[in-house]
Design an enzyme around this catalytic site. Structure first.
Site, mmCIF file in Angstrom:
data_model
loop_
_atom_site.group_PDB
_atom_site.id
_atom_site.type_symbol
_atom_site.label_atom_id
_atom_site.label_comp_id
_atom_site.label_asym_id
_atom_site.label_seq_id
_atom_site.Cartn_x
_atom_site.Cartn_y
_atom_site.Cartn_z
ATOM 1 N N GLU A 1 0.810 -1.221 0.000
ATOM 2 C CA GLU A 1 0.000 0.000 0.000
ATOM 3 C C GLU A 1 0.842 1.269 0.000
ATOM 4 O OE1 GLU A 1 -0.563 -2.593 1.924
ATOM 5 O OE2 GLU A 1 -2.669 -3.195 1.723
ATOM 6 N N PHE B 1 -11.819 -6.693 14.048
ATOM 7 C CA PHE B 1 -10.741 -7.204 13.206
ATOM 8 C C PHE B 1 -10.357 -6.141 12.172
ATOM 9 C CE2 PHE B 1 -9.468 -9.601 9.319
ATOM 10 C CZ PHE B 1 -8.230 -10.018 9.798
ATOM 11 N N GLN B 2 -9.089 -5.863 12.061
ATOM 12 C CA GLN B 2 -8.535 -4.884 11.124
ATOM 13 C C GLN B 2 -9.086 -3.475 11.330
ATOM 14 O OE1 GLN B 2 -8.654 -6.683 7.142
ATOM 15 N NE2 GLN B 2 -6.628 -7.511 7.580
ATOM 16 N N LYS C 1 -17.287 -0.284 5.860
ATOM 17 C CA LYS C 1 -17.743 -1.272 4.880
ATOM 18 C C LYS C 1 -19.264 -1.247 4.696
ATOM 19 C CE LYS C 1 -17.276 -6.084 3.557
ATOM 20 N NZ LYS C 1 -16.634 -7.376 3.850
ATOM 21 N N MET D 1 24.666 8.330 2.501
ATOM 22 C CA MET D 1 24.472 9.618 3.165
ATOM 23 C C MET D 1 24.726 9.493 4.667
ATOM 24 S SD MET D 1 24.073 12.690 2.565
ATOM 25 C CE MET D 1 23.138 13.346 1.193
HETATM 26 C C1 LIG Z 1 12.621 5.405 5.421
HETATM 27 C C2 LIG Z 1 13.912 6.031 5.748
HETATM 28 N N1 LIG Z 1 14.726 5.466 6.672
HETATM 29 C C3 LIG Z 1 15.921 6.026 6.979
HETATM 30 C C4 LIG Z 1 16.328 7.176 6.362
HETATM 31 C C5 LIG Z 1 17.667 7.802 6.706
HETATM 32 N N2 LIG Z 1 18.565 7.782 5.543
HETATM 33 C C6 LIG Z 1 18.729 8.880 4.752
HETATM 34 S S1 LIG Z 1 19.743 8.589 3.468
HETATM 35 C C7 LIG Z 1 20.041 7.008 3.967
HETATM 36 C C8 LIG Z 1 20.958 6.102 3.184
HETATM 37 C C9 LIG Z 1 20.437 5.758 1.839
HETATM 38 O O1 LIG Z 1 21.238 4.749 1.287
HETATM 39 P P1 LIG Z 1 21.207 4.435 -0.255
HETATM 40 O O2 LIG Z 1 19.802 4.275 -0.704
HETATM 41 O O3 LIG Z 1 22.120 3.313 -0.542
HETATM 42 O O4 LIG Z 1 21.716 5.794 -0.917
HETATM 43 P P2 LIG Z 1 23.182 6.447 -0.889
HETATM 44 O O5 LIG Z 1 23.167 7.507 0.166
HETATM 45 O O6 LIG Z 1 24.164 5.377 -0.624
HETATM 46 O O7 LIG Z 1 23.296 7.038 -2.255
HETATM 47 C C10 LIG Z 1 19.333 6.727 5.139
HETATM 48 C C11 LIG Z 1 19.387 5.452 5.853
HETATM 49 C C12 LIG Z 1 15.436 7.754 5.423
HETATM 50 N N3 LIG Z 1 15.703 8.893 4.806
HETATM 51 N N4 LIG Z 1 14.259 7.155 5.125
#
Ligand SMILES: Cc1ncc(C[n+]2csc(CCOP(=O)(O)OP(=O)(O)O)c2C)c(N)n1
Ligand SMILES: [Mg+2]
Lengths: 589, 163
Positions: A68, A130-131, A180, A493
């Site tokens: 979803e 439920f749900q 529903k 990052m």
């Molecule tokens: C749902 C979610 N969880 C955690 C984060 C924190 N976060 C920001 S960038 C990142 C790393 C992303 O890794 P990747 O997709 O491999 O991209 P890269 O930075 O290596 O290009 C994380 C964990 C986020 N932005 N969103």
């Protein structure tokens, strides 16, 4: 409390001879009335009556996703690409909670959407059925508005209002929660022609006096600057802005959300500003004497510390449809509340009558000096693939015309920095909430919006795995998306921040046990490519984009240690930019 | 600074939680909040007592206006207004205190509305600061419990909040 609703939705000549139909069919008829082309959804118990009606109709196409969250992201991207209201349909309980991340993502970026969620039957509400989940309660902080429909007679009026609220004023997602039993009850179908709400009257036209003041300020400026954000794109004001900027010959910067609002290849464009913005954009922003902000909100990733920003004197004009965005982080001098397109059009008219012109060649000279710093130049390599290089080549191969969606991380910043967007609604990313996992479902939404367009999903090996299940949806609907994965085997990052601020303690930021993405793609019937050599980058991209009817998953093995520069550390100011790793902070003179 | 904000909103299920949710989500302070239906049954009127700098109050007003169910918002502090709060105080019916309590009650124009063997209940209306002053003035050891409604506010004279 009194359930009676005084907000009127005026019905078209309500002669009560219409036959009665089931609530579920009313839902479908309303969506048809709103000219909805795609509904992204996933079935479940509470929405079975609605799905039964979907089976019988062909007014819109239902897109069956695999989770979803992806349904909401795809509908969100469909809206970002087209401007139409995106529509998602989910069942109660877990279906509804799975949708919440998508809803919050759309809310933070002000995307117009209607999300219909199923609910347990009215008599069961509050009994831990439920749900059952209190969807109206759960989503309250991350929607523009939400409704629980408790009478079949209210379905049509509520949906009409939902579409109206979502699309007008500062847009945003609206949740309509429908129990529903309500979808099984019978009622006459009357779709209101128009909505009138005494409590909701978004301002459209800007105040003429304020517009005059703004023009005067702009023409007296010595160091003017135009700063535009996502609001310019969402308000379809790009055309008027280009006219204004060209007439004035003033420099323009866009926020991450605003890219494409002004053509990136134009000479007046100084690049993106903010945390990873260009040196010239941030310096011009900091040192200008008159700033006009259009559909932008001075957020923390843009101006950093407001104290540093305010240490320089400047007059600020702010055009925004949302009064609460004005003077929220930075006090402004000339607020103009109104729809960006109409305000800018009025400014252009007023400007056309002006005889005075304003020569700012000294300011341009200064800006060109800042440009000379070449903050976006990186050291390329013929041994290891530089992520920036992949994006540059992607831009070339797609002639700058692709829809580019991105996930969240370093790859997102490189995509924003190195893909030059010349058109609005082409750069699709989660700027406000920063939701990893949006990239692939966003690409789906774009491809449905424009089935012949080139759609590239720039992602990381971390992010892609947050909605990887959608590879199946892409196969089902034969979506020829190209996934450009910058695989650095790191949550890059996160690793970058750990390198800078936690003395290289790479806590849990390594991506281990990655699948063989080529085989994974192939197992869904897609094309998979793995690119390890810089010399192969361009050829591989060309090959992928010639496969016009194929989904291609490109796994680029990139330099693990590359960082995003320039950078302003969180909480610092625009004048405290770091240009390269070894550089100390570069303060202005 | 303390501000009293009056607002009219659609009398619909959930409207109150939207306002309360806004205050907690954005970290605004609420000293009191009262709400009840108006003479027009489709509208509720709310009085919120809050505190904050001018900028914060400006944001609060804008954010309240942004709520879809909110019809009108008025910062009563922008002009002349009247503020009233009702307080019930239960005090010990100690023989020694009796006259003193009665006297205080008269000075503050309160009324004794319940008399029991061991306690009196006093009803008092006025501005929030008057109620505070009463509690300051009486012997604290005599207080058994207090309950306050929170302030209701209304503009003076021609200042009318209506749609
Ligand atoms: C749902 C979610 N969880 C955690 C984060 C924190 N976060 C920001 S960038 C990142 C790393 C992303 O890794 P990747 O997709 O491999 O991209 P890269 O930075 O290596 O290009 C994380 C964990 C986020 N932005 N969103
Ligand atoms: Mg990565």
């Amino acid at each position: 409390m009194n359930p009676q609703n005084s907000n009127t939705t005026s019905a078209n000549d309500a002669n009560s001879t219409n036959p009665t139909i089931r609530g579920a069919e009313i839902v479908i008829r309303c969506l048809n009335e709103e000219k909805v082309k795609f509904v992204f959804g996933y079935p479940g118990g509470a929405v079975l009556h609605i799905y039964d009606e979907i089976y019988k109709q062909n007014g819109f196409k239902h897109i069956l996703v695999r989770h979803e969250q992806a349904a909401v992201h795809a509908a969100d991207a469909y809206s970002r690409a087209t401007g139409a209201v995106g529509v998602a349909l989910v069942t109660s309980g877990p279906g509804a909670t799975n949708a919440v991340t998508g809803i919050a993502t759309a809310y933070m970026d002000s995307i117009p959407m209607v999300i219909i969620s199923g609910q347990v039957p009215v008599p069961a509400i509050g009994l831990d059925a439920f749900q059952e989940v209190d969807m109206v309660g759960v989503t309250r902080p991350c929607v523009k508005h939400n409704f629980l429909v408790k009478d079949v007679k209210d379905i049509a009026g509520t949906l009409k209002k939902a579409f109206y609220i979502a699309a007008t004023g500062r847009p945003g997602p609206v949740v309509v929660d429908i129990p529903k039993d309500i979808t099984a009850h019978l009622a006459e179908y009357i779709y209101p022609k128009m909505v009138e709400m005494r409590s909701y009257n978004p301002v459209l036209k800007g105040h003429s006096g304020q517009i005059k003041k703004a023009i005067k300020l702009l023409l007296e400026a010595k160091r003017p600057m135009i700063y535009t954000g996502g609001g310019l794109v969402l308000g379809d004001g790009s055309h008027e802005l280009v006219k204004l900027a060209r007439a004035l010959n003033y420099p323009v910067t866009n926020t991450l959300m605003g890219l494409g609002g002004y053509p990136a290849t134009d000479k007046q464009f100084v690049g993106m500003l903010g945390m990873h913005g260009s040196y010239e954009a941030n310096m011009a922003m900091q040192n200008c004497d008159v700033l006009i902000a259009v559909g932008a909100r001075f957020d923390d990733r843009v101006i950093g510390d407001p104290k540093d920003f305010l240490s320089k004197q400047r007059a600020i004009i702010h055009i925004d449809v949302d009064p609460s965005s004005i003077s929220k982080r930075v006090k402004v001098d000339v607020p103009i509340v109104g729809h960006v397109q109409s305000v800018l059009a009025e400014m252009n008219e007023a400007l056309a009558l002006e005889k005075t012109t304003n020569d700012i060649s000294a300011w341009w000279k200064q800006i060109d000096e800042w440009r000379g710093v070449e903050s976006m130049v990186y050291a390329n390599s013929d041994i290891v693939i530089k992520p920036q290089y992949v994006i540059e080549k992607l831009w070339e191969v797609t002639k700058g015309e692709a829809y580019v969606t991105s996930d969240v991380g370093q790859h997102q910043m490189w995509a924003a920095q190195y893909y030059k967007f010349d058109q609005p609604r082409r750069w699709i990313n989660s700027g406000g909430l920063g939701t990893m996992g949006v990239g692939l479902p966003y690409a789906m939404g774009c491809q449905f919006a424009d089935k012949n367009a080139q759609v590239a999903c720039v992602t990381g090996e971390g992010s892609i795995q947050m909605n990887i299940q959608e590879l199946s949806t892409c196969a089902q609907y034969s979506l020829p998306i190209k996934v450009i994965m910058l695989n650095n085997r790191y949550l890059g990052m996160v690793r970058q921040w750990q390198e800078f601020f936690y003395e290289n303690r790479y806590s849990e930021s390594y991506m281990d046990s990655l699948p063989d993405f080529v085989k994974l793609a192939e197992s869904y019937g897609h094309v998979g490519m793995k690119i390890t050599n810089p010399a192969d980058v361009e050829g591989a991209l060309k090959e992928a984009f010639t496969k016009k009817d194929k989904f291609v998953f490109m796994d680029f093995i990139t330099d693990q240690d590359e960082n995003v520069f320039p950078m302003i550390a969180a909480g610092k100011g625009l004048s405290e930019m770091v240009l390269k790793k070894d550089n100390k902070e570069r303060h202005e003179d | 600074m303390k501000h009293i904000i009056s607002l009219l909103m659609e009398n619909e299920a959930g409207a109150l939680s939207r306002v309360a949710g806004l205050f907690s989500a954005r970290g605004y302070n609420i000293e009191s909040l009262t709400v009840a239906v108006t003479e027009d049954p489709t509208l509720s009127r709310m009085t919120i007592v809050t505190a904050g700098s001018d900028e914060v109050i400006e944001q609060i007003i804008k954010q309240l206006n942004k709520l879809i169910d909110v019809v009108k918002v008025l910062d009563l502090n922008d002009g002349k207004y009247i503020e009233r709060e009702l307080m019930l105080v239960k005090v010990k019916a100690n023989v020694n205190f009796k006259d003193e309590m009665k006297r205080m009650c008269d000075i503050f124009r309160g009324r004794i509305i319940d008399v029991a063997d061991n306690s009196y209940t006093i009803e008092l209306t006025g501005s929030c600061s008057k109620l505070d002053a009463f509690l300051e003035a009486i012997d604290k050891t005599a207080i058994l419990e207090t309950v306050r409604t929170g302030a209701s506010g209304i503009g003076r004279g021609d200042r009318i909040l209506k749609i």
